[in-house]
Motif scaffolding. Structure first.
Motif, PDB file in Angstrom:
ATOM      1  N   ALA A  18      -3.851 -40.525  11.958  1.00  0.00           N
ATOM      2  CA  ALA A  18      -3.885 -39.471  10.946  1.00  0.00           C
ATOM      3  C   ALA A  18      -4.584 -39.963   9.686  1.00  0.00           C
ATOM      4  CB  ALA A  18      -2.470 -39.020  10.615  1.00  0.00           C
ATOM      5  N   HIS A  19      -5.312 -39.060   9.068  1.00  0.00           N
ATOM      6  CA  HIS A  19      -5.949 -39.322   7.774  1.00  0.00           C
ATOM      7  C   HIS A  19      -5.366 -38.304   6.802  1.00  0.00           C
ATOM      8  CE1 HIS A  19      -9.184 -40.905   5.229  1.00  0.00           C
ATOM      9  NE2 HIS A  19      -9.139 -39.702   4.695  1.00  0.00           N
ATOM     10  N   ASP A  20      -4.320 -38.709   6.105  1.00  0.00           N
ATOM     11  CA  ASP A  20      -3.548 -37.833   5.221  1.00  0.00           C
ATOM     12  C   ASP A  20      -4.146 -37.882   3.820  1.00  0.00           C
ATOM     13  OD1 ASP A  20      -1.568 -36.285   4.057  1.00  0.00           O
ATOM     14  OD2 ASP A  20      -0.108 -37.917   3.989  1.00  0.00           O
ATOM     15  N   LYS A  21      -5.072 -37.005   3.565  1.00  0.00           N
ATOM     16  CA  LYS A  21      -5.835 -37.023   2.316  1.00  0.00           C
ATOM     17  C   LYS A  21      -4.947 -36.781   1.078  1.00  0.00           C
ATOM     18  CE  LYS A  21     -10.025 -36.410   0.261  1.00  0.00           C
ATOM     19  NZ  LYS A  21     -11.072 -37.363   0.205  1.00  0.00           N
ATOM     20  N   ASN A  22      -3.965 -35.891   1.177  1.00  0.00           N
ATOM     21  CA  ASN A  22      -3.154 -35.551  -0.001  1.00  0.00           C
ATOM     22  C   ASN A  22      -1.816 -36.299  -0.062  1.00  0.00           C
ATOM     23  OD1 ASN A  22      -1.795 -34.257   2.021  1.00  0.00           O
ATOM     24  ND2 ASN A  22      -1.949 -32.213   1.134  1.00  0.00           N
ATOM     25  N   ASN A  24       0.979 -36.245   1.615  1.00  0.00           N
ATOM     26  CA  ASN A  24       2.249 -35.534   1.772  1.00  0.00           C
ATOM     27  C   ASN A  24       2.926 -35.887   3.100  1.00  0.00           C
ATOM     28  OD1 ASN A  24       0.661 -34.139   3.589  1.00  0.00           O
ATOM     29  ND2 ASN A  24       1.235 -32.112   2.829  1.00  0.00           N
ATOM     30  N   LEU A  25       2.389 -36.886   3.810  1.00  0.00           N
ATOM     31  CA  LEU A  25       2.933 -37.431   5.043  1.00  0.00           C
ATOM     32  C   LEU A  25       2.857 -36.459   6.217  1.00  0.00           C
ATOM     33  CD1 LEU A  25       6.055 -39.315   3.625  1.00  0.00           C
ATOM     34  CD2 LEU A  25       3.689 -40.119   3.843  1.00  0.00           C
ATOM     35  N   SER A  26       2.004 -35.449   6.101  1.00  0.00           N
ATOM     36  CA  SER A  26       1.781 -34.539   7.218  1.00  0.00           C
ATOM     37  C   SER A  26       0.308 -34.172   7.272  1.00  0.00           C
ATOM     38  CB  SER A  26       2.646 -33.276   7.106  1.00  0.00           C
ATOM     39  OG  SER A  26       2.238 -32.492   6.017  1.00  0.00           O
ATOM     40  N   ILE A  27      -0.125 -33.771   8.452  1.00  0.00           N
ATOM     41  CA  ILE A  27      -1.490 -33.298   8.656  1.00  0.00           C
ATOM     42  C   ILE A  27      -1.380 -31.781   8.760  1.00  0.00           C
ATOM     43  CG2 ILE A  27      -3.512 -33.400  10.155  1.00  0.00           C
ATOM     44  CD1 ILE A  27      -2.762 -36.024   8.615  1.00  0.00           C
ATOM     45  N   ASP A  28      -1.854 -31.109   7.735  1.00  0.00           N
ATOM     46  CA  ASP A  28      -1.656 -29.673   7.622  1.00  0.00           C
ATOM     47  C   ASP A  28      -2.886 -28.900   8.058  1.00  0.00           C
ATOM     48  OD1 ASP A  28       0.991 -29.784   6.400  1.00  0.00           O
ATOM     49  OD2 ASP A  28      -0.048 -30.679   4.697  1.00  0.00           O
ATOM     50  N   LYS A  29      -2.632 -27.836   8.811  1.00  0.00           N
ATOM     51  CA  LYS A  29      -3.670 -26.910   9.243  1.00  0.00           C
ATOM     52  C   LYS A  29      -3.224 -25.523   8.804  1.00  0.00           C
ATOM     53  CE  LYS A  29      -5.788 -24.971  13.395  1.00  0.00           C
ATOM     54  NZ  LYS A  29      -5.799 -24.992  14.865  1.00  0.00           N
ATOM     55  N   TYR A  30      -4.129 -24.788   8.159  1.00  0.00           N
ATOM     56  CA  TYR A  30      -3.812 -23.451   7.674  1.00  0.00           C
ATOM     57  C   TYR A  30      -4.619 -22.426   8.455  1.00  0.00           C
ATOM     58  CZ  TYR A  30      -1.605 -25.823   3.794  1.00  0.00           C
ATOM     59  OH  TYR A  30      -0.792 -26.627   3.040  1.00  0.00           O
ATOM     60  N   ASP A  43      -7.089 -32.969   5.427  1.00  0.00           N
ATOM     61  CA  ASP A  43      -6.431 -33.851   6.390  1.00  0.00           C
ATOM     62  C   ASP A  43      -7.175 -33.793   7.718  1.00  0.00           C
ATOM     63  OD1 ASP A  43      -4.489 -34.265   4.472  1.00  0.00           O
ATOM     64  OD2 ASP A  43      -2.990 -32.988   5.427  1.00  0.00           O
ATOM     65  N   SER A  44      -7.081 -34.881   8.488  1.00  0.00           N
ATOM     66  CA  SER A  44      -7.725 -34.906   9.799  1.00  0.00           C
ATOM     67  C   SER A  44      -7.008 -35.899  10.713  1.00  0.00           C
ATOM     68  CB  SER A  44      -9.202 -35.289   9.666  1.00  0.00           C
ATOM     69  OG  SER A  44      -9.337 -36.566   9.067  1.00  0.00           O
ATOM     70  N   VAL A  45      -7.314 -35.793  11.990  1.00  0.00           N
ATOM     71  CA  VAL A  45      -6.799 -36.746  12.983  1.00  0.00           C
ATOM     72  C   VAL A  45      -8.007 -37.372  13.656  1.00  0.00           C
ATOM     73  CG1 VAL A  45      -5.443 -37.056  15.078  1.00  0.00           C
ATOM     74  CG2 VAL A  45      -4.708 -35.392  13.354  1.00  0.00           C
ATOM     75  N   TRP A  46      -8.092 -38.679  13.589  1.00  0.00           N
ATOM     76  CA  TRP A  46      -9.190 -39.413  14.200  1.00  0.00           C
ATOM     77  C   TRP A  46      -8.768 -39.850  15.596  1.00  0.00           C
ATOM     78  CZ3 TRP A  46     -10.883 -43.228   9.752  1.00  0.00           C
ATOM     79  CH2 TRP A  46     -11.241 -42.476   8.635  1.00  0.00           C
ATOM     80  N   ASN A  47      -9.731 -39.921  16.517  1.00  0.00           N
ATOM     81  CA  ASN A  47      -9.430 -40.412  17.865  1.00  0.00           C
ATOM     82  C   ASN A  47      -8.779 -41.788  17.801  1.00  0.00           C
ATOM     83  OD1 ASN A  47     -10.561 -38.137  18.973  1.00  0.00           O
ATOM     84  ND2 ASN A  47     -12.531 -39.094  19.351  1.00  0.00           N
TER      85      ASN A  47
END
Length: 189
Positions: A18-22, A24-30, A43-47
């Motif tokens: 996980a790449h948690d940019k903000n 907040n300890l979660s990877i958020d998708k809106y 936020d993103s998830v890398w392979n």
């Protein structure tokens, strides 16, 4: 370089990193009410992502945090104004001690963030509709000494995921324990 100085060091690979940019300890998708991605989160998830671990005594944090420390030579985010990451104690990461310095929250999220999907109804109203607590931090690995074998070090970073199981509850047996919202809280050990 650290090995040249006599400091034990190894390379670590984290799959589904996980790449948690903000932070907040979660990877958020809106998404909107039609299910379209709104691209509101960075936020993103890398392979996979790779970093180093080195063995340190942590006089600054206390002996509880001695041992393997995460150092990332290719950080993607600034920490205290410069591009750096670590040394973050793997013990702190495993224990969820995200209040410590040296990027513990960022590394904790890389191996243990929840992936959360939100429906955004307006700028002020959103609703969490999905959460995946198992996707991030898979097969955290290093190379075995003297061979090309993989050593799984996931247990150094996180506790085992809770296994889900299904079971049936007789309504007549528990009908008196139902709450007004018609939910039963069941704890399994």
């Amino acid at each position: 370089v650290l090995r040249c100085l006599g400091i034990p060091t190894r390379v670590i690979t984290n799959f589904n990193s996980a790449h948690d940019k903000n932070l907040n300890l979660s990877i958020d998708k809106y998404i909107d009410v039609s299910g379209n991605n709104l691209h509101l989160s960075e936020d993103s998830v890398w392979n996979f992502h790779v970093w180093n671990e080195s063995w340190f005594i942590r006089r600054d944090l206390g002996s509880f945090y001695d041992g393997w420390q995460v150092l990332d030579a290719t950080p993607q985010e600034k920490s205290k104004g410069i591009y750096q990451c670590g040394p973050a104690s793997t013990r702190a990461i495993k224990e969820g001690d995200v209040n410590l310095d040296y990027d513990s929250p960022f590394v904790f999220a890389a191996v243990n963030a929840d992936c959360v999907t939100w429906i955004r109804y307006s700028k002020k109203r959103k609703e969490r509709v999905y959460s995946d607590t198992r996707k991030i931090g898979k097969f955290i690995s290093t190379k075995a000494v003297g061979t090309n074998s993989r050593v799984d070090v996931t247990a150094n970073y996180k506790y085992p995921e809770v296994k889900e199981f299904s079971f049936k509850i007789s309504y007549s047996q528990y009908k008196n324990s139902l709450m007004d919202d018609r939910k039963i809280l069941v704890t399994a050990v």
